[in-house]
Each structure stands twice: as structure tokens, then as C-alpha cells.
Design a protein around this motif. Structure first.
Motif, PDB file in Angstrom:
ATOM      1  N   ARG A  48      39.212  33.697  39.439  1.00 14.46           N
ATOM      2  CA  ARG A  48      38.392  32.483  39.604  1.00 14.46           C
ATOM      3  C   ARG A  48      38.134  32.207  41.078  1.00 14.46           C
ATOM      4  O   ARG A  48      36.999  31.959  41.489  1.00 14.46           O
ATOM      5  CB  ARG A  48      39.096  31.294  38.952  1.00 14.46           C
ATOM      6  CG  ARG A  48      38.429  29.930  39.196  1.00 14.46           C
ATOM      7  CD  ARG A  48      39.370  28.812  38.736  1.00 14.46           C
ATOM      8  NE  ARG A  48      38.767  27.495  38.885  1.00 14.46           N
ATOM      9  CZ  ARG A  48      38.741  26.789  40.008  1.00 14.46           C
ATOM     10  NH1 ARG A  48      39.270  27.308  41.121  1.00 14.46           N
ATOM     11  NH2 ARG A  48      38.190  25.592  40.037  1.00 14.46           N
ATOM     12  N   ASP A  49      39.197  32.214  41.885  1.00 12.99           N
ATOM     13  CA  ASP A  49      39.046  31.938  43.316  1.00 12.99           C
ATOM     14  C   ASP A  49      38.111  32.942  43.980  1.00 12.99           C
ATOM     15  O   ASP A  49      37.278  32.581  44.825  1.00 12.99           O
ATOM     16  CB  ASP A  49      40.414  31.979  43.999  1.00 12.99           C
ATOM     17  CG  ASP A  49      41.229  30.711  43.777  1.00 12.99           C
ATOM     18  OD1 ASP A  49      40.714  29.776  43.135  1.00 12.99           O
ATOM     19  OD2 ASP A  49      42.378  30.667  44.251  1.00 12.99           O
ATOM     20  N   ILE A  50      38.254  34.210  43.597  1.00 14.20           N
ATOM     21  CA  ILE A  50      37.419  35.253  44.197  1.00 14.20           C
ATOM     22  C   ILE A  50      35.961  35.074  43.789  1.00 14.20           C
ATOM     23  O   ILE A  50      35.051  35.151  44.629  1.00 14.20           O
ATOM     24  CB  ILE A  50      37.953  36.640  43.797  1.00 14.20           C
ATOM     25  CG1 ILE A  50      39.305  36.885  44.480  1.00 14.20           C
ATOM     26  CG2 ILE A  50      36.947  37.738  44.150  1.00 14.20           C
ATOM     27  CD1 ILE A  50      40.038  38.106  43.979  1.00 14.20           C
ATOM     28  N   ILE A  51      35.722  34.809  42.512  1.00 16.62           N
ATOM     29  CA  ILE A  51      34.350  34.637  42.021  1.00 16.62           C
ATOM     30  C   ILE A  51      33.699  33.413  42.662  1.00 16.62           C
ATOM     31  O   ILE A  51      32.524  33.454  43.065  1.00 16.62           O
ATOM     32  CB  ILE A  51      34.331  34.539  40.488  1.00 16.62           C
ATOM     33  CG1 ILE A  51      34.683  35.892  39.868  1.00 16.62           C
ATOM     34  CG2 ILE A  51      32.982  34.043  39.974  1.00 16.62           C
ATOM     35  CD1 ILE A  51      33.726  37.017  40.233  1.00 16.62           C
ATOM     36  N   LEU A  52      34.435  32.319  42.806  1.00 11.31           N
ATOM     37  CA  LEU A  52      33.859  31.134  43.444  1.00 11.31           C
ATOM     38  C   LEU A  52      33.568  31.396  44.920  1.00 11.31           C
ATOM     39  O   LEU A  52      32.563  30.914  45.459  1.00 11.31           O
ATOM     40  CB  LEU A  52      34.789  29.931  43.269  1.00 11.31           C
ATOM     41  CG  LEU A  52      34.925  29.385  41.845  1.00 11.31           C
ATOM     42  CD1 LEU A  52      35.810  28.148  41.834  1.00 11.31           C
ATOM     43  CD2 LEU A  52      33.569  29.065  41.223  1.00 11.31           C
ATOM     44  N   THR A  53      34.430  32.155  45.588  1.00 12.35           N
ATOM     45  CA  THR A  53      34.168  32.527  46.976  1.00 12.35           C
ATOM     46  C   THR A  53      32.878  33.337  47.084  1.00 12.35           C
ATOM     47  O   THR A  53      32.010  33.050  47.933  1.00 12.35           O
ATOM     48  CB  THR A  53      35.338  33.355  47.537  1.00 12.35           C
ATOM     49  OG1 THR A  53      36.516  32.534  47.583  1.00 12.35           O
ATOM     50  CG2 THR A  53      35.035  33.866  48.938  1.00 12.35           C
ATOM     51  N   LEU A  54      32.732  34.328  46.213  1.00  9.51           N
ATOM     52  CA  LEU A  54      31.529  35.168  46.241  1.00  9.51           C
ATOM     53  C   LEU A  54      30.288  34.372  45.871  1.00  9.51           C
ATOM     54  O   LEU A  54      29.208  34.569  46.459  1.00  9.51           O
ATOM     55  CB  LEU A  54      31.702  36.352  45.287  1.00  9.51           C
ATOM     56  CG  LEU A  54      32.797  37.360  45.664  1.00  9.51           C
ATOM     57  CD1 LEU A  54      32.984  38.377  44.545  1.00  9.51           C
ATOM     58  CD2 LEU A  54      32.477  38.056  46.973  1.00  9.51           C
ATOM     59  N   ALA A  55      30.423  33.453  44.911  1.00 13.27           N
ATOM     60  CA  ALA A  55      29.275  32.635  44.492  1.00 13.27           C
ATOM     61  C   ALA A  55      28.810  31.733  45.635  1.00 13.27           C
ATOM     62  O   ALA A  55      27.602  31.585  45.878  1.00 13.27           O
ATOM     63  CB  ALA A  55      29.642  31.814  43.269  1.00 13.27           C
TER      64      ALA A  55
END
Length: 279
Positions: A203-210
Motif C-alpha cells: 500500500r505504501d509503495i503504491i501510494l508513493t508511486l501514485a
């Protein structure tokens, strides 16, 4: 072959066993993590182990000594020729045999090095459906080994849905049984905030990339009533990466097909993977 580290040695999983007196069996007391391994390299290992430490502490398990040993043991296990190189490293910490009024001073631990069972090509291409689970998730900030409350709705379903989705009595959607959940609505990606849900590493990684890709993010619980007008939905997790959701119960999401946001985020995840792989 699945390999397990237990009691100071590596051995086939079939040769490893904990006593029936352990609190993980007696009372369901245990915490764990699933760390994805790509080509023999663990992905975001330290965030996973930090979360494991928090889960153990939240469950009353005194595990600081165990946590300090895990990084080197996981690296040692992944160097073995008999461990899967595209798989999972799964450290478990159990309650041990002593229950001191909810405190567990002598825990056990083991690490399973296993193959990864990824979503099928069809699930990735066509999306998946989730089974509504109309209750609050017990102790959402602890990644417990006890998944019973998430599994019961699936056992009663005849639809063959992928996993269950927690929806509170007030209609707030929090998370899926083993994944974080998102909808795309009104030009934003909406997902439940940490505190309401477990701090997902993916989740943290996907939100960072988003955010880097200039997507608008709103951290609040999506509402069940919003599903009918959501453009798309998806879940994330260590095994699923980014997986489109096309139906929740009887409610179709968008046009019933995977949407462009989930597909784009999956491509971003793959292209940026090196940033979170251990050296």
C-alpha cells in the motif's frame, strides 16, 4: 520445495512442527509476515519486519530478541539452493506455551521459505470479485495468524469470490481479508487510512508511486454506497501486487472490466521494483 527454519536449523517443512501446547494453537496467538522474494532478493524486507515487531507487541508477545535475528536468518535462507528464488519468506512468531494474563514471554518463531501462488493470468486480465464481510475487522493493526473472521464469509459463499471485504455496519469499506482496497471515484484514488486498517507495505509503495505520477489520493474509508458510481477498484498486497476488482458481491464496478488506473499502477510497480529490493 518448501523449507523451514525452526529450532536453529533449516529443514523441509514436513519435518518441522510446534507443540500442541503453543498458544497459537490453543488460543490463536501469533503474528506473521509474507515477504515477497524476486530472483532470490527480498522485497521491502525491513518495513515488513518493522510491522511484524508492531504486531507482536500489539498481541502481547515479547519478541524483540527474535526480531533482531530475522534479517540475517532470512538472507541466509535465501542463499540456499533448495529455497524458491521467486517466492515468499514468511516469518511467524507464536505465543509459546506461557500465557501470563495476555502476555507471552517465551514465544516461538519459525520462517517458511515457500513458492508464491500468484493470481492467475485470467484473474489479472479479467479482474476478481470480493465477498462482502459485514463486520469490523478485529484488531486491524495486528497482522495476526487468525484469519477466521475473514474466511467464514467465503465458506458460506457459492460465488467463488477471491477473498472477503470488510464493510462496517456503518457502510465503510476498510480492507480485504489479506489486501488493501481502493476505489477510483471523482478523479481520485480513495483508500482507508492507516489506523482504520493495517499499514500495508505494498500500500505504501503504491501510494508513493501514485503520488509521483500525479494521481490524487484521498485517505478515507470508501463507502459501500459509492461502489455503484466508482470508475474502478483494485486491491494490493505482497502476492497480488496490484489486482483489479470488477465486482463486490452483486455490485458491478464501473463497466465490469479492469480499469486503466490499476493497470498503470501495476506497470509502475514493476518498473520501480528495484527501489525496494534488498541488495
Amino acid at each position: 520445495m518448501s523449507i523451514c527454519y525452526f529450532n536453529g536449523k533449516f529443514a523441509p517443512v514436513s519435518e518441522c512442527a510446534i507443540p500442541v501446547t503453543d498458544m497459537s494453537i490453543q488460543r490463536g496467538v501469533g503474528a506473521f509476515e509474507s515477504i515477497r522474494v524476486y530472483e532470490g532478493r527480498p522485497f521491502a524486507m525491513m518495513p515488513h519486519l518493522e510491522r511484524l515487531a508492531g504486531s507482536a507487541a500489539g498481541a502481547g508477545i515479547e519478541a524483540s530478541d527474535i526480531i533482531s535475528k530475522l534479517p540475517e536468518l532470512i538472507k541466509e535462507g535465501l542463499k540456499r539452493e533448495d529455497t524458491p528464488k521467486d517466492g515468499l519468506a514468511k516469518p511467524y512468531i507464536t505465543g509459546g506455551d506461557i500465557n501470563n494474563k495476555g502476555h507471552f514471554p517465551e514465544p516461538r518463531f519459525f520462517i517458511i521459505f515457500d513458492e508464491v501462488h500468484k493470481p492467475t493470468i485470467e484473474e489479472q486480465r479479467d479482474g476478481i470479485a470480493l465477498e462482502p464481510n459485514r463486520q469490523n475487522r478485529p484488531f486491524p493493526l495486528i497482522k495476526s495468524t487468525n484469519y477466521l473472521f475473514g474466511l467464514i464469509p467465503l465458506s458460506k459463499s457459492t460465488s467463488g469470490n477471491f477473498e472477503s471485504l470488510y464493510i462496517t455496519p456503518e457502510g465503510e469499506i476498510t480492507e480485504a481479508m489479506s489486501s488493501n482496497f481502493y476505489i477510483c471515484i471523482d478523479g481520485k484514488i480513495v483508500t482507508a487510512p492507516v489506523g482504520k486498517v493495517l499499514k500495508g507495505v505494498t500500500r505504501d509503495i503504491i501510494l508513493t508511486l501514485a503520488k509521483e505520477a500525479n494521481f490524487k489520493i484521498e485517505e478515507r474509508c470508501p463507502l459501500e454506497s459509492e461502489l455503484a458510481r466508482a470508475d474502478e477498484a483494485f486491491i494490493t498486497g505482497s502476492v497480488k501486487e496490484v489486482l483489479p476488482v470488477v465486482r463486490v458481491g452483486e455490485q458491478k464496478i464501473g463497466n465490469g472490466k479492469p480499469g486503466p488506473v490499476a493497470q498503470h499502477l501495476q506497470k509502475l510497480f514493476i518498473s520501480n521494483m528495484e527501489r525496494w529490493l534488498d541488495k
